[in-house]
Write a protein that holds these residues in place. Structure first.
Motif, short mmCIF file in Angstrom:
data_model
loop_
_atom_site.label_atom_id
_atom_site.label_comp_id
_atom_site.label_asym_id
_atom_site.label_seq_id
_atom_site.Cartn_x
_atom_site.Cartn_y
_atom_site.Cartn_z
N VAL A 6 0.85 -1.19 -0.20
CA VAL A 6 0.00 0.19 -0.09
C VAL A 6 0.87 0.97 0.09
CG1 VAL A 6 -1.75 -1.33 1.06
CG2 VAL A 6 -0.19 0.11 2.62
N SER A 7 0.15 2.38 -0.42
CA SER A 7 0.88 3.66 -0.57
C SER A 7 0.91 4.32 0.90
CB SER A 7 0.12 4.58 -1.41
OG SER A 7 0.91 6.00 -1.34
N ASP A 8 2.31 4.44 1.69
CA ASP A 8 2.51 5.24 2.67
C ASP A 8 2.23 6.78 2.34
OD1 ASP A 8 3.95 3.53 5.07
OD2 ASP A 8 4.60 2.85 2.92
N ARG A 9 2.30 7.04 1.09
CA ARG A 9 2.01 8.76 0.92
C ARG A 9 0.82 8.99 0.89
NH1 ARG A 9 0.70 11.05 -3.97
NH2 ARG A 9 1.39 9.36 -5.29
N GLU A 10 -0.34 7.92 0.42
CA GLU A 10 -1.56 8.28 0.27
C GLU A 10 -2.19 8.29 1.66
OE1 GLU A 10 -3.23 7.30 -4.28
OE2 GLU A 10 -3.01 5.69 -2.88
N TYR A 11 -1.67 7.38 2.41
CA TYR A 11 -2.11 7.16 3.75
C TYR A 11 -1.55 8.36 4.58
CZ TYR A 11 -2.62 6.06 8.89
OH TYR A 11 -2.90 5.95 10.18
N ARG A 12 -0.59 8.74 4.52
CA ARG A 12 -0.19 9.81 5.42
C ARG A 12 -0.64 11.19 4.87
NH1 ARG A 12 4.96 9.31 8.74
NH2 ARG A 12 5.41 7.02 8.77
N ALA A 13 -1.14 11.36 3.60
CA ALA A 13 -1.58 12.62 3.12
C ALA A 13 -2.99 12.96 3.88
CB ALA A 13 -2.00 12.35 1.51
N THR A 14 -3.54 11.83 4.32
CA THR A 14 -4.70 11.81 5.21
C THR A 14 -4.75 12.59 6.64
OG1 THR A 14 -4.80 9.64 6.34
CG2 THR A 14 -5.82 9.99 4.30
N LEU A 15 -3.29 12.85 7.17
CA LEU A 15 -2.95 13.35 8.26
C LEU A 15 -2.83 14.91 8.16
CD1 LEU A 15 -0.43 10.49 9.53
CD2 LEU A 15 -2.88 10.56 9.86
N PRO A 16 -3.25 15.59 9.21
CA PRO A 16 -3.36 17.17 8.84
C PRO A 16 -2.08 17.85 9.01
CG PRO A 16 -3.92 16.40 11.09
CD PRO A 16 -3.75 15.26 10.43
N GLU A 17 -0.86 17.13 9.58
CA GLU A 17 0.54 17.88 9.63
C GLU A 17 1.39 17.43 8.48
OE1 GLU A 17 0.84 14.01 11.30
OE2 GLU A 17 -0.37 15.32 11.54
N THR A 18 0.87 16.46 7.32
CA THR A 18 1.65 15.86 6.42
C THR A 18 2.34 16.96 5.38
OG1 THR A 18 0.87 13.79 6.71
CG2 THR A 18 2.20 14.28 4.83
N ALA A 19 1.38 17.73 4.92
CA ALA A 19 1.72 18.97 4.10
C ALA A 19 2.86 19.93 4.28
CB ALA A 19 0.59 19.35 3.42
N SER A 20 2.62 20.35 5.36
CA SER A 20 3.82 21.38 5.71
C SER A 20 5.03 20.54 6.06
CB SER A 20 3.24 22.25 7.10
OG SER A 20 2.88 21.34 8.15
N MET A 21 4.86 19.34 6.73
CA MET A 21 6.16 18.65 6.81
C MET A 21 6.98 18.25 5.63
SD MET A 21 6.68 18.71 10.22
CE MET A 21 5.96 19.37 11.51
N ILE A 22 6.20 17.90 4.57
CA ILE A 22 7.01 17.45 3.53
C ILE A 22 7.67 18.73 2.89
CG2 ILE A 22 6.47 17.09 1.00
CD1 ILE A 22 4.08 15.34 1.77
N TYR A 25 -11.20 6.57 -1.07
CA TYR A 25 -11.24 7.00 -2.16
C TYR A 25 -10.82 6.14 -3.28
CZ TYR A 25 -6.85 9.28 -1.91
OH TYR A 25 -5.51 9.27 -1.85
N VAL A 26 -10.09 5.09 -2.64
CA VAL A 26 -9.13 4.53 -3.70
C VAL A 26 -9.80 3.08 -3.92
CG1 VAL A 26 -7.14 3.03 -3.77
CG2 VAL A 26 -6.89 5.09 -2.66
N ASP A 27 -10.10 2.91 -5.42
CA ASP A 27 -10.61 1.57 -5.93
C ASP A 27 -9.65 0.83 -5.84
OD1 ASP A 27 -11.52 -0.49 -7.37
OD2 ASP A 27 -12.59 0.91 -8.88
N LYS A 28 -9.78 -0.22 -4.68
CA LYS A 28 -8.98 -1.61 -4.31
C LYS A 28 -8.75 -2.24 -5.75
CE LYS A 28 -9.21 -0.93 0.69
NZ LYS A 28 -10.42 0.04 0.63
N LYS A 29 -9.85 -2.80 -6.21
CA LYS A 29 -9.90 -3.77 -7.12
C LYS A 29 -8.85 -3.17 -8.39
CE LYS A 29 -13.90 -6.75 -6.15
NZ LYS A 29 -13.02 -7.85 -6.34
#
Length: 336
Positions: free
Chosen positions: A184-200, A279-283
């Motif tokens: 799975v994508s660590d990036r897509e999961y972490r994008a759901t956390l509020p602090e991620t954008a500024s920390m990137i 929002y990800v279509d797993k199939k």
């Protein structure tokens, strides 16, 4: 394994020793292996074991103190389990029953600790993990007369395997098959956390200033210290760890995964994975990943969670079926 291949596995010389014995796998003087056992008891339907207890051998495979591995079974072919972030020994509930099922097929299960295990992931990298994985496989070839291995990755351990198979390390030729469980994508999961954008943004700035190996603020990753490089690798678009994101194009996925088309591969995808955004279509995603890998075998586990702790039996069955089909089939097979 057929009787003939099992007989070949017992030979005293390894099919791979000609390449690897020229490369030293350093081990500190006086180090060796130690036996770890448990009292026999019946539990969870697996005679001779208690849940989350396993009988095997603990051994050192490299010079660092962390470089130890636990092996169950004493056979010439091994499944190597590579866990995800914060994982170490006994990382998933399917490992104990998997070890029992593999022993019945004359396979060993090896669980290594890497420098990135437990809270070490934030100060390590895919390249470092790959180097240590190569040391482990070299040890198995030289000391255990391995006839080949199957790599089993869980979560971020899947990134380790993909990266390792891209390297030119000699021992990567010993890999007979690859299983990616919950890639799975660590990036897509972490994008759901509020602090991620500024920390990137902060990580990118630190990298530009030559501070990629300096630590990020604690709020970037409260679970473990993490460098600017590893944070960017895990969280940024097309970072080194960004291999399984649903928004990557077909060309980008092939660029990241296409080199696996020459290796038998299986993807085990949990259809209720809690680390995949809704929002990800797993199939659709797992189909795209399989295509990018040149036609990898797809196993979809309905209602399975990330670690498949609620679908242990299905996980074990899928892994063992693949190993029986794609493992070493003869003395000369790895070269052809």
């Amino acid at each position: 394994m057929t009787p003939s291949s099992a007989s070949a596995a017992s030979s005293s010389s390894s099919w791979f020793s000609g390449i690897v014995r020229g490369r030293s796998v350093k081990t500190p003087a006086g180090s060796g292996s130690g036996s770890i056992s448990n009292p026999s008891a019946a539990s969870e339907g697996f005679p001779g074991s208690r849940k989350n207890q396993m009988r095997g051998v603990l051994f050192k495979y490299g010079p660092k103190s962390v470089q130890v591995a636990f092996k169950t079974g004493d056979f010439n072919q091994q499944v190597i389990f590579i866990g995800g972030l914060t994982d170490g020994l006994l990382a998933t509930e399917y490992l104990e029953p998997l070890s029992i099922s593999l022993e019945k097929e004359r396979w060993s299960l090896v669980q290594p600790l890497l420098s990135s295990s437990y809270i070490g992931y934030g100060t390590s990298s895919l390249q470092q993990d790959s180097f240590e994985l190569d040391q482990l496989i070299g040890y198995l070839i030289n000391k255990e007369n391995s006839e080949g291995v199957v790599l089993l990755g869980h979560s971020t351990g899947c990134q380790d395997i993909v990266h390792y198979m891209r390297t030119s390390f000699a021992c990567s030729r010993a890999v007979r098959g690859v299983i990616l469980q919950s890639p799975v994508s660590d990036r897509e999961y972490r994008a759901t956390l509020p602090e991620t954008a500024s920390m990137i943004d902060l990580a990118a700035t630190m990298i530009k200033e030559g501070k990629e190996l300096e630590l990020m603020p604690k709020e970037a990753n409260p679970d473990a210290p993490i460098t600017a490089y590893r944070y960017h690798s895990l969280c940024a678009y097309m970072g080194d760890d960004d291999m399984f994101s649903s928004d990557l194009s077909e060309d980008q996925l092939r660029l990241r995964l296409g080199h696996l088309s020459n290796t038998p591969c299986q993807i085990i995808f949990s259809m209720a994975d809690e680390y995949v955004p809704e929002y990800v279509d797993k199939k659709a995603l797992v189909d795209r990943l399989c295509r990018a890998m040149g036609g990898a075998e797809k196993v979809e586990i309905e209602y399975g969670n990330h670690a498949l702790s609620n679908r242990v039996g299905e996980a074990v069955q899928a892994i063992v079926d693949f190993v029986k089909r794609e493992g070493p089939k003869g003395w000369d097979d790895p070269w052809h």
